[in-house]
Design an enzyme around this catalytic site. Sequence first.
Site, PDB file in Angstrom:
ATOM      1  N   GLU A   1    -121.363 144.249 -27.654  1.00 45.65           N
ATOM      2  CA  GLU A   1    -120.627 143.072 -27.209  1.00 45.65           C
ATOM      3  C   GLU A   1    -119.130 143.334 -27.007  1.00 45.65           C
ATOM      4  OE1 GLU A   1    -121.565 139.586 -29.540  1.00 45.65           O
ATOM      5  OE2 GLU A   1    -123.655 139.657 -28.933  1.00 45.65           O
TER       6      GLU A   1
ATOM      7  N   TYR B   1    -127.570 134.155 -26.968  1.00 45.04           N
ATOM      8  CA  TYR B   1    -127.673 133.106 -27.994  1.00 45.04           C
ATOM      9  C   TYR B   1    -127.722 131.705 -27.403  1.00 45.04           C
ATOM     10  CZ  TYR B   1    -127.259 136.724 -31.430  1.00 45.04           C
ATOM     11  OH  TYR B   1    -127.521 137.847 -32.178  1.00 45.04           O
TER      12      TYR B   1
HETATM   13  C1  FCB Z   1    -123.480 138.689 -32.187  1.00 43.69           C
HETATM   14  C2  FCB Z   1    -123.136 139.946 -32.946  1.00 43.69           C
HETATM   15  C3  FCB Z   1    -123.981 140.163 -34.166  1.00 43.69           C
HETATM   16  C4  FCB Z   1    -124.270 138.868 -34.911  1.00 43.69           C
HETATM   17  C5  FCB Z   1    -124.789 137.810 -33.963  1.00 43.69           C
HETATM   18  C6  FCB Z   1    -125.135 136.502 -34.635  1.00 43.69           C
HETATM   19  O1  FCB Z   1    -122.367 138.249 -31.469  1.00 43.69           O
HETATM   20  O2  FCB Z   1    -123.274 141.072 -32.114  1.00 43.69           O
HETATM   21  O3  FCB Z   1    -123.335 141.111 -34.974  1.00 43.69           O
HETATM   22  O4  FCB Z   1    -123.177 138.470 -35.621  1.00 43.69           O
HETATM   23  O5  FCB Z   1    -123.843 137.580 -32.967  1.00 43.69           O
END
Ligand code: FCB
Length: 446
Positions: A170, A298
């Site tokens: 990320e 997400y």
């Molecule tokens: C992402 C991260 C991971 C975790 C999830 C919930 O952004 O890469 O480490 O914290 O979110």
Amino acid sequence: MTSPATPWELPAGFSWGTATAAYQIEGAVTEDGRGRSVWDTFCAEPGRIRDGHTGEIACDHYHRWAEDVALMADLGVDAYRFSIAWPRIQPDGRGKPNPAGLDFYDRLVDALIERGITPTPTLFHWDLPQALEDGGGWLARDTAARFADYAEHVAARLGDRVRTWITLNEPFIHMAWGYALGVHAPGHALLLDALPAAHHQLLGHGLATAVLREAGAERVLVSNNLTPVTAASESAADRAAAAAYDTLHNRLFTDPLLLGRYPDLSAYGHDAAALPFVEPGDLDLIGGSVSGLGVNYYNPTVIAEGEPGAPLPFTTVEITGVPRTAFDWPVVPEGLSTLLTGLGARYGDALPPIWITENGCSTAEGLDDPERIAFLDGHIAAVSAASKAGIDVRGYFVWSLLDNFEWAEGYHQRFGLIHVDFPTGIRTPRASYHWLRERIGAGRPE
Ligand code: FCB
């Protein structure tokens, strides 16, 4: 437990995995010569992390790793995405590697392979050695060269057994939260002046990829956080703001990786063809360097025009009318199929195979987690829909194997298929673990 009836139609050989990250699970922050990372520093600053939590002990995976591998084997996954802590390998971010640090991952890789689980390491999941931050961190071009050296040391030890590598986790969130907004380590609030941290991460990836391929890597990915973006209204101003946000979140890293050029950054006052921190040859190294795209999903994003006079040309609008996770994130499984088919439409033949390298949700602490089962079921169905629509998706990693240190939220957000009792370290599989085990097992040929 009865399985929800959603049928999944996934390609033959589809890979199932779980994901974690070093700082979130390992603990043992001063053991065996590990150096200090930016997260150790950030956690020690009052007010940065909810309730002052730190990763000092976390899940104690550094000592309990064999138990965690056994739990994964029992779950039936065929891949494990973990990250390597750079400060364990090079405590000061440069120079000779620390053999004890390499030994830890060497043992882990062997144990995984022994259980038929493909090790899929991420080289950088945000825990930069503090010594490199002291020299400017990812704002400094030199950090990219240091990253390639670090990759070379790791590949020299593990490259005979590791075939798939993820260089960066990320990079967008790291730039945005770590350098632009200051809510993650290293805690800079530079807003748009954070952009060099984007380019230097990409350059580090490009340089490291050359090194990894030299060491026999078959596949090199970047895992980025992506989100389908919609405008809050049909107004021209909202649509322009949504396009500007989409550029920053989804294109800033993916366009250089897949197309070898930066997207139009005029909404941010930059000429993409003349960025002061991009040197001749950089984009040749970055463009076409990935053999797969890691997608962390997400939730979707709704965007409206920015407040007059505000430094950013957009505002985020809350999504209503859908379930929410314990983290208060909206649950929109179809967003994942929209995202994947959108990538297909945007990049066409330039889009490499995709692995969902993170997807999951936080729930209440208990062992009975129907929300997680519904979340995973819906999102895997969305992957299946995108696959049927022609997107080449090859695997899915649940975030996360274990409850762990959720960055600025400390231990308050529980993302695990497995519950962790932090005072004792005791692991207990949740209902979702048993459900996934049954679903994965059912899809496997006898
Ligand atoms: C992402 C991260 C991971 C975790 C999830 C919930 O952004 O890469 O480490 O914290 O979110």
